[in-house]
Design a protein around this motif. Structure first.
Motif, short mmCIF file in Angstrom:
data_model
loop_
_atom_site.label_atom_id
_atom_site.label_comp_id
_atom_site.label_asym_id
_atom_site.label_seq_id
_atom_site.Cartn_x
_atom_site.Cartn_y
_atom_site.Cartn_z
N THR A 29 63.89 44.41 18.83
CA THR A 29 62.63 44.20 18.34
C THR A 29 61.31 44.31 19.22
O THR A 29 61.53 43.51 20.17
CB THR A 29 62.25 43.04 17.30
N ILE A 30 60.28 45.17 19.04
CA ILE A 30 59.11 45.11 19.94
C ILE A 30 58.27 44.01 19.35
O ILE A 30 58.05 43.69 18.28
CB ILE A 30 58.49 46.50 19.70
N THR A 31 57.72 43.21 20.17
CA THR A 31 57.20 41.87 19.86
C THR A 31 55.60 42.18 20.13
O THR A 31 54.82 41.30 19.64
CB THR A 31 57.38 40.74 20.80
N ALA A 32 55.07 43.31 20.72
CA ALA A 32 53.88 43.38 21.15
C ALA A 32 53.25 44.54 20.95
O ALA A 32 54.07 45.66 21.09
CB ALA A 32 53.25 42.73 22.42
N GLY A 33 52.10 45.02 20.87
CA GLY A 33 51.31 46.19 20.78
C GLY A 33 51.66 46.88 19.19
O GLY A 33 51.73 46.06 18.49
N VAL A 34 51.28 48.17 19.14
CA VAL A 34 50.98 48.83 18.09
C VAL A 34 52.32 48.82 17.04
O VAL A 34 52.39 49.01 16.02
CB VAL A 34 50.34 50.02 17.88
N TRP A 35 53.54 48.77 17.98
CA TRP A 35 54.62 49.20 17.26
C TRP A 35 55.44 47.53 17.09
O TRP A 35 56.56 47.64 16.82
CB TRP A 35 55.60 50.05 18.09
N ALA A 36 54.75 46.63 17.19
CA ALA A 36 55.16 45.23 16.97
C ALA A 36 56.40 45.20 15.57
O ALA A 36 55.52 45.54 14.59
CB ALA A 36 54.21 44.27 17.21
N GLY A 37 57.42 44.49 15.81
CA GLY A 37 58.07 44.41 14.58
C GLY A 37 58.90 45.61 14.33
O GLY A 37 59.93 45.35 13.55
N ILE A 38 58.97 46.81 15.07
CA ILE A 38 59.86 47.55 14.82
C ILE A 38 60.95 47.72 16.09
O ILE A 38 60.72 47.45 17.08
CB ILE A 38 59.07 49.07 15.25
N ASN A 39 62.37 48.17 15.71
CA ASN A 39 63.18 48.27 16.87
C ASN A 39 63.10 49.27 17.71
O ASN A 39 62.58 50.34 17.30
CB ASN A 39 64.38 48.31 15.86
N GLU A 40 63.08 49.03 19.08
CA GLU A 40 62.90 50.02 20.13
C GLU A 40 63.54 51.31 19.99
O GLU A 40 62.93 52.49 20.22
CB GLU A 40 63.31 49.26 21.58
N THR A 41 64.76 50.91 19.48
CA THR A 41 65.58 52.36 19.24
C THR A 41 65.10 53.14 18.03
O THR A 41 65.33 54.28 18.19
CB THR A 41 66.98 51.78 18.96
N ASP A 42 64.49 52.58 17.18
CA ASP A 42 63.97 53.39 15.96
C ASP A 42 62.90 54.48 16.45
O ASP A 42 62.54 55.51 15.90
CB ASP A 42 63.48 52.53 15.07
N LEU A 43 62.16 54.10 17.49
CA LEU A 43 61.17 55.15 18.02
C LEU A 43 61.70 56.31 18.23
O LEU A 43 60.88 57.40 17.59
CB LEU A 43 60.51 54.28 19.13
N THR A 44 62.86 56.54 18.80
CA THR A 44 63.52 57.71 19.14
C THR A 44 63.93 58.38 17.74
O THR A 44 63.74 59.57 17.51
CB THR A 44 64.65 57.74 19.79
N ARG A 45 64.34 57.55 16.90
CA ARG A 45 64.74 58.09 15.51
C ARG A 45 63.45 58.59 14.71
O ARG A 45 63.41 59.61 13.91
CB ARG A 45 65.30 57.19 14.57
N PHE A 46 62.42 58.07 14.85
CA PHE A 46 61.00 58.41 14.18
C PHE A 46 60.62 59.74 14.89
O PHE A 46 60.46 60.56 14.25
CB PHE A 46 60.02 57.46 14.41
N TYR A 47 60.90 59.92 16.15
CA TYR A 47 60.50 61.16 16.88
C TYR A 47 61.22 62.11 16.31
O TYR A 47 60.93 63.33 16.18
CB TYR A 47 60.55 61.02 18.40
N ASN A 48 62.58 62.02 16.26
CA ASN A 48 63.32 62.88 15.69
C ASN A 48 63.59 63.63 14.47
O ASN A 48 64.03 64.55 14.12
CB ASN A 48 65.19 62.77 16.30
N GLY A 49 62.93 62.71 13.71
CA GLY A 49 62.67 62.72 12.26
C GLY A 49 63.88 62.34 11.53
O GLY A 49 63.87 62.78 10.22
N SER A 50 64.83 61.55 12.25
CA SER A 50 66.20 61.40 11.44
C SER A 50 65.82 59.97 10.70
O SER A 50 66.63 59.56 9.85
CB SER A 50 67.37 61.16 12.39
N LYS A 51 64.66 59.38 10.88
CA LYS A 51 64.41 57.97 10.17
C LYS A 51 62.79 58.09 9.78
O LYS A 51 62.04 58.48 10.49
CB LYS A 51 64.69 56.83 10.89
N LYS A 52 62.71 57.61 8.60
CA LYS A 52 61.34 57.39 8.09
C LYS A 52 60.63 56.50 8.65
O LYS A 52 61.04 55.23 8.33
CB LYS A 52 61.45 57.54 6.55
#
Length: 345
Positions: A62-85
């Motif tokens: 889980t990302i703990t700081a910055g604009v993505w705080a609260g999101i799993n680091e691994t989900d950033l790639t999924r968001f980018y790929n469009g495989s996860k909303k």
């Protein structure tokens, strides 16, 4: 550029934009961090964490700081790929703090040749823009639409929500019957997202507030005959009024941002409103008063009742009420057009 295989709209957006934006990491996770750091307003980091973020137990990634705080680091790639909303709670944060003008600025740096290629890629995503010069503006509004749909738990691609890159509130629309409700600006049969106005942060934002707060503190000092350098120096009886002035300022700032983001030439229309307001209150401000606080109060009172007409948005009564006229007075102080106490800008 290879065709995108993304499913969700945010992935399509990121994959199309990534090759054309300079000054960012072009790897998937790096792009998600750099790009959204750039296009989200700085006050997103000063806001208290969402209820979801407060109640959710963080995992190992889980990302703990910055604009993505609260999101799993691994989900950033999924968001980018469009495989996860992107989850609705995070999309809501992003939607409320997106600086569309910054998206436009990043896209404005793209070369003309690259813009032509970008235009072709947009057509693949069913985003039709007839003039290359409109691409930066359309791109910003496209991202705003993606985030708004995700904030509502939907997706403009998966759920087939139509995208409209432009919304002209001034052409053949009944302004006087318009209204703001349920997070939208409604005019006739048309509506666009209308963000909630920002709440003043506990610690003032020097970039936005230093000038008008310095003037307001000087006004209180002039009235109370004692140094005032921050709200803590004020007697309890004065603090509610001081806090209310900051609310007025942020209401005006919220209106300015919304107009900038959803209306073509919205920033110019807001500036026209400020010019019209200045013409209606400058003589009151320049009159003689016993102290600067009395000058400020008299000027704000005049502003609240002044019938604005110099901007088309003044015809929209539910947007420009008395409170919305007071906030721009503090903006005019920021612009060095008004002074409550001479020589304290």
């Amino acid at each position: 550029m290879a065709e995108t295989t993304a499913t969700y709209a945010l992935g399509v957006f990121c994959q199309l934009v990534n090759p054309y934006i300079s000054g960012v990491d072009h790897h998937k996770k790096g792009f998600m961090k750099d790009f959204f750091d750039a296009v989200l307003e700085g006050d997103i980091l000063s806001n208290p964490p969402s209820r979801h973020h407060r109640t959710r137990r963080p995992g190992k990634t889980t990302i703990t700081a910055g604009v993505w705080a609260g999101i799993n680091e691994t989900d950033l790639t999924r968001f980018y790929n469009g495989s996860k909303k992107i989850p609705s709670w995070k999309a809501t944060e992003f939607y409320q703090h997106l600086d569309v003008s910054e998206v436009e600025r990043l896209c404005s740096d793209i070369s003309v040749d690259a813009l032509a290629d970008f235009q072709k890629e947009l057509i693949k995503a069913n985003i039709k823009v007839s003039d290359i010069s409109e691409l930066p503006s359309a791109t910003g509004k496209w991202l705003l639409s993606v985030l708004k749909a995700n904030a509502d738990g939907r997706d403009i691609l998966v759920d087939g929500i139509g995208f409209q890159p432009e919304f002209d509130m001034f052409e053949n629309l009944p302004l006087a019957s318009g209204h703001i409700s349920n997070g939208k600006l409604h005019l006739g049969r048309s509506s666009v997202p209308w963000k909630t106005y920002p709440i003043p942060p506990d610690k003032p934002d020097d970039h936005l507030e230093k000038t008008y707060l310095t003037q307001m503190q000087a006004a209180y000092a002039d009235h109370l005959h004692k140094p005032i350098n921050c709200s803590d120096d004020l007697p309890q009886t004065c603090r509610p009024e001081y806090a209310k002035q900051r609310e007025y300022f942020y209401d005006a700032e919220g209106m300015r941002r919304n107009l900038r983001d959803v209306i073509e030439n919205g920033e110019q229309e807001f500036d026209a409103l400020k010019v019209d307001l200045y013409d209606g209150i400058c003589d009151i401000c320049a009159s003689d008063y016993a102290d600067g606080l009395l000058r400020m109060r008299a000027t704000l009172s005049q502003a609240a009742g002044f019938p604005l007409s110099g901007s088309a948005i003044a015809q929209f009564p539910s947007m420009i009420k008395a409170a919305e006229k007071k906030g721009p007075c503090h903006m005019l102080v920021n612009d060095h057009k008004l002074e409550w106490v001479q020589g304290n800008a």
